[in-house]
Design an enzyme around this catalytic site. Structure first.
Site, PDB file in Angstrom:
ATOM      1  N   ASP A 151       0.854  -1.195   0.000  1.00 44.79           N
ATOM      2  CA  ASP A 151       0.000   0.000   0.000  1.00 44.79           C
ATOM      3  C   ASP A 151       0.880   1.232   0.000  1.00 44.79           C
ATOM      4  OD1 ASP A 151      -2.396  -1.441   0.065  1.00 44.79           O
ATOM      5  OD2 ASP A 151      -2.395  -1.544   2.248  1.00 44.79           O
ATOM      6  N   ASP A 185      -6.984  -1.278  -4.814  1.00 47.79           N
ATOM      7  CA  ASP A 185      -8.099  -0.881  -3.948  1.00 47.79           C
ATOM      8  C   ASP A 185      -8.929   0.230  -4.602  1.00 47.79           C
ATOM      9  OD1 ASP A 185      -7.191  -2.619  -1.947  1.00 47.79           O
ATOM     10  OD2 ASP A 185      -5.941  -1.079  -1.038  1.00 47.79           O
TER      11      ASP A 185
END
Length: 205
Positions: A151, A185
């Site tokens: 991330d 995402d």
């Protein structure tokens, strides 16, 4: 006479392009940034902040080795189900917007599954002191299906304090938007909001 690409072919190429973008960004971050390193992009509002997520989206996870394995198997099952449903939508000649939304969701699910399945095998461990290496001599940092998701997108647009009069949280600092996420995402989030806002009628039918 040149044949036009089928809808399935177009969607497949679109998904592959989305995956290339997602994985290119993750590889770049993994190989060039130390864990928890931050790079401001747009002041303090948009920051590339490298963390690794052992679980699902926005840091949610199941505990332990078996929890991680179960989460990976759930991801695989979800990918198969989404791919089957998207193929069914193509056969039903669903609107282009619905198909694009489905392709975004599938690409996002596959993108994070790639991290979980293979990153532990091909990368060394990222640490706060050194970036990872690709195909390290001693092998990767985790077995198959036990890798961590990379991330890096962080948007702390508002940093403030809750008013003192608010019960339980009064006086505490808060950040909006605090989760750190990745491009995969984003695909899923954008697709879900797009379908809810603009493609409700198709699914209500």
């Amino acid at each position: 006479m040149r044949c036009k690409p089928s809808t399935n072919t177009k969607l497949t190429l679109f998904i592959v392009l989305l995956l290339v973008i997602d994985q290119a960004v993750k590889f770049t971050v993994k190989l060039n940034m130390e864990l928890y390193q931050s790079i401001p992009v747009f002041g303090n509002w948009f920051i590339i902040h490298f963390i690794e997520n052992p679980g699902a989206a926005f840091g949610m996870q199941l505990g332990g080795t078996w929890g991680k394995l179960l989460l990976s198997l759930i991801r695989i099952a979800a990918i198969v189900l989404i791919a089957w449903y998207l193929h069914r939508l193509v056969k039903k000649a669903a609107p282009t917007g619905v198909l694009v939304g489905g392709a975004l969701i599938l690409a996002g699910a596959i993108g994070n599954m790639i991290d979980s399945a293979f990153y532990g095998l091909i990368f060394s461990e990222s640490t706060p002191y050194a970036a990872a290496t690709l195909f390290p001599e001693g092998g990767g940092y985790a077995p198959f299906l036990h890798g961590k998701v990379v991330d890096m997108l962080y948007f702390p647009i508002i940093n403030s304090t809750w008013p003192d009069w608010m019960p339980l949280i009064g006086g505490r600092e808060f950040t909006f938007f605090s989760p750190v996420f990745n491009i995969a995402d984003s695909y899923i989030t954008v697709a879900v909001f797009y379908i809810i806002l603009f493609q409700r009628k198709f699914f209500l039918k």
